[in-house]
Design a protein around this motif. Structure first.
Motif, PDB file in Angstrom:
ATOM      1  N   UNK A 144      48.701  10.929 -49.424  1.00 53.73           N
ATOM      2  CA  UNK A 144      48.794  10.095 -48.257  1.00 53.73           C
ATOM      3  C   UNK A 144      50.406   9.836 -48.406  1.00 53.73           C
ATOM      4  N   UNK A 145      50.765   9.539 -49.546  1.00 53.94           N
ATOM      5  CA  UNK A 145      52.295   9.029 -49.749  1.00 53.94           C
ATOM      6  C   UNK A 145      53.212  10.178 -49.094  1.00 53.94           C
ATOM      7  N   UNK A 146      52.792  11.319 -49.120  1.00 52.08           N
ATOM      8  CA  UNK A 146      53.637  12.613 -48.219  1.00 52.08           C
ATOM      9  C   UNK A 146      53.598  12.424 -46.571  1.00 52.08           C
ATOM     10  N   UNK A 147      52.336  11.879 -46.284  1.00 54.74           N
ATOM     11  CA  UNK A 147      52.292  11.931 -44.798  1.00 54.74           C
ATOM     12  C   UNK A 147      53.505  11.421 -44.008  1.00 54.74           C
ATOM     13  N   UNK A 148      53.977  10.094 -44.280  1.00 53.30           N
ATOM     14  CA  UNK A 148      55.103   9.373 -43.540  1.00 53.30           C
ATOM     15  C   UNK A 148      56.370  10.351 -43.393  1.00 53.30           C
ATOM     16  N   UNK A 149      56.385  11.227 -44.468  1.00 46.95           N
ATOM     17  CA  UNK A 149      57.759  12.376 -44.511  1.00 46.95           C
ATOM     18  C   UNK A 149      57.263  13.385 -43.507  1.00 46.95           C
ATOM     19  N   UNK A 150      56.058  13.985 -43.669  1.00 40.79           N
ATOM     20  CA  UNK A 150      55.774  14.943 -42.660  1.00 40.79           C
ATOM     21  C   UNK A 150      55.902  14.603 -41.191  1.00 40.79           C
ATOM     22  N   UNK A 151      55.400  13.332 -40.829  1.00 44.91           N
ATOM     23  CA  UNK A 151      55.401  12.967 -39.467  1.00 44.91           C
ATOM     24  C   UNK A 151      56.987  12.770 -39.081  1.00 44.91           C
ATOM     25  N   UNK A 152      57.707  12.302 -40.017  1.00 45.41           N
ATOM     26  CA  UNK A 152      59.203  11.945 -39.744  1.00 45.41           C
ATOM     27  C   UNK A 152      59.797  13.102 -39.298  1.00 45.41           C
ATOM     28  N   UNK A 153      59.583  14.255 -40.246  1.00 44.95           N
ATOM     29  CA  UNK A 153      60.335  15.713 -39.961  1.00 44.95           C
ATOM     30  C   UNK A 153      59.840  16.127 -38.685  1.00 44.95           C
ATOM     31  N   UNK A 154      58.702  16.286 -38.459  1.00 46.25           N
ATOM     32  CA  UNK A 154      58.234  16.692 -36.896  1.00 46.25           C
ATOM     33  C   UNK A 154      58.835  15.975 -35.969  1.00 46.25           C
ATOM     34  N   UNK A 155      58.826  14.742 -36.168  1.00 40.72           N
ATOM     35  CA  UNK A 155      59.347  13.717 -34.886  1.00 40.72           C
ATOM     36  C   UNK A 155      60.995  14.128 -34.779  1.00 40.72           C
ATOM     37  N   UNK A 156      61.733  14.393 -35.957  1.00 40.25           N
ATOM     38  CA  UNK A 156      62.855  14.557 -36.017  1.00 40.25           C
ATOM     39  C   UNK A 156      63.483  15.695 -35.120  1.00 40.25           C
ATOM     40  N   UNK A 157      62.940  16.623 -34.700  1.00 43.89           N
ATOM     41  CA  UNK A 157      63.441  17.725 -33.949  1.00 43.89           C
ATOM     42  C   UNK A 157      63.620  18.990 -34.720  1.00 43.89           C
ATOM     43  N   UNK A 158      63.632  19.155 -36.258  1.00 41.92           N
ATOM     44  CA  UNK A 158      63.547  20.271 -37.050  1.00 41.92           C
ATOM     45  C   UNK A 158      62.332  20.949 -36.766  1.00 41.92           C
ATOM     46  N   UNK A 159      62.473  22.207 -36.977  1.00 40.43           N
ATOM     47  CA  UNK A 159      61.171  22.899 -37.028  1.00 40.43           C
ATOM     48  C   UNK A 159      60.550  23.032 -38.466  1.00 40.43           C
ATOM     49  N   UNK A 160      59.290  22.496 -38.364  1.00 43.97           N
ATOM     50  CA  UNK A 160      58.638  22.601 -39.536  1.00 43.97           C
ATOM     51  C   UNK A 160      57.516  23.990 -39.409  1.00 43.97           C
TER      52      UNK A 160
END
Length: 308
Positions: A10-26
């Motif tokens: 769960x500690x990694x979830x905020x980072x994943x959400x933030x990267x997706x919202x940042x405009x970079x392509x995951x």
């Protein structure tokens, strides 16, 4: 940039959400395989896998990277981002992305390199911790640091609460570093200072030694909560201590001796600990007074139990 993200808890979830919202392509999310969970031991995906599916991202599940190295390399990612994945990235995967891999680590590196930095920091009595984003290298958590922040550790804060806070703040730091790498402004500095290690905790790391001073006992309880769980043995049965405070205004007790006096106290080498919430083996968490009154021959106002 095209990013491959690796994370599991769960500690990694905020980072994943933030990267997706940042405009970079995951381009894909790498996470651990489904594992048994709960009393029924049902196979359950990691928190990162569940969120990735909800976001419509491709998910690659692997506990070992060798079998999926070719698949990950074929994604042609420009950057790899790892947050508590639970495995080591080795060559040739380490240098496959053009910018390599960066790692969000929940400590002020080089202090607390390893799998349990938050727990170890609390157990050591640290007053301050933080998070670092660094370039992944072959040596464990040893790469140069792009950015960090510091954060105070509350005197009653558990590892679970602290990790949740660091994970939220760390997501913002991670995105800022990714943005800087993308625009060419990122600069990493070599780690400086004493190296300390934070190996993964085992069950026995949660065992309370009542012969220690009260502050050390309190730090052990907080650092082991929620996992692996702080515990002591009473009448041959494991008792998990979920919440406890130092009772500095109470008379001292011999280490490990329980006393009920409107509340339940346990002696240490200095001040006693007042237990607040406990969880007997096989039962749900409960207020400590309810547990005490349910014990056979637990005389009120007397030292009726000794921790084993």
């Amino acid at each position: 940039m095209r990013i491959v993200f690796a994370g599991s808890p769960a500690a990694a979830v905020p980072s994943l959400r933030a990267l997706v919202a940042s405009g970079h392509e995951v381009t894909a999310v790498l996470t651990r395989e489904d594992s048994p969970f709960g009393r029924k031991r049902l196979l359950t995906p990691t928190p990162v896998a569940e969120v990735a599916v909800g976001l419509g991202l491709p998910v690659i599940k692997a506990n070992r990277l060798a079998p999926v190295t070719e698949e990950l390399t074929s994604l042609d990612a420009e950057l790899g981002v790892i947050v508590a994945y639970g495995g080591l990235v080795r060559e040739p995967l380490l240098s496959a992305p053009r910018h390599g891999w960066i790692n969000l680590h929940f400590s002020l590196l080089p202090r607390w390199r390893g799998a349990a930095p938050v727990q170890r920091a609390i157990m050591a009595g640290d007053d301050v911790t933080g998070a670092s984003v660094f370039q992944l290298v072959e040596e464990l958590d040893a790469g140069p640091v792009y950015g960090r922040f510091t954060q105070s550790i509350g005197r009653n804060e558990t590892a679970g609460h602290l990790l949740e806070s660091l994970a939220d703040a760390g997501a913002g730091l991670l995105v800022r570093v990714v943005d800087a790498i993308a625009d060419g402004s990122a600069r990493a500095e070599e780690q400086v200072g004493e190296v300390t290690l934070a190996p993964k905790l085992g069950v026995e790391d949660g065992r309370i030694d009542w012969n220690l001073m009260a502050d050390a006992v309190h730090d052990r309880i907080r650092g082991a909560t929620p996992e692996p769980g702080a515990f002591t043995m009473v009448d041959g049965h494991r008792l998990k201590i979920l919440d406890a405070v130092i009772a500095r205004d109470r008379p001292t007790l011999a280490p490990g001796v329980f006393r009920f006096d409107g509340a339940v106290f346990v002696g240490t080498a200095t001040d006693p600990m007042e237990l607040v919430t406990v969880q007997p083996a096989g039962k749900k968490p409960m207020r400590v007074a309810d547990w005490w009154r349910g014990l056979p021959s637990a005389p009120e106002g007397a030292a009726g139990r000794v921790a084993g």
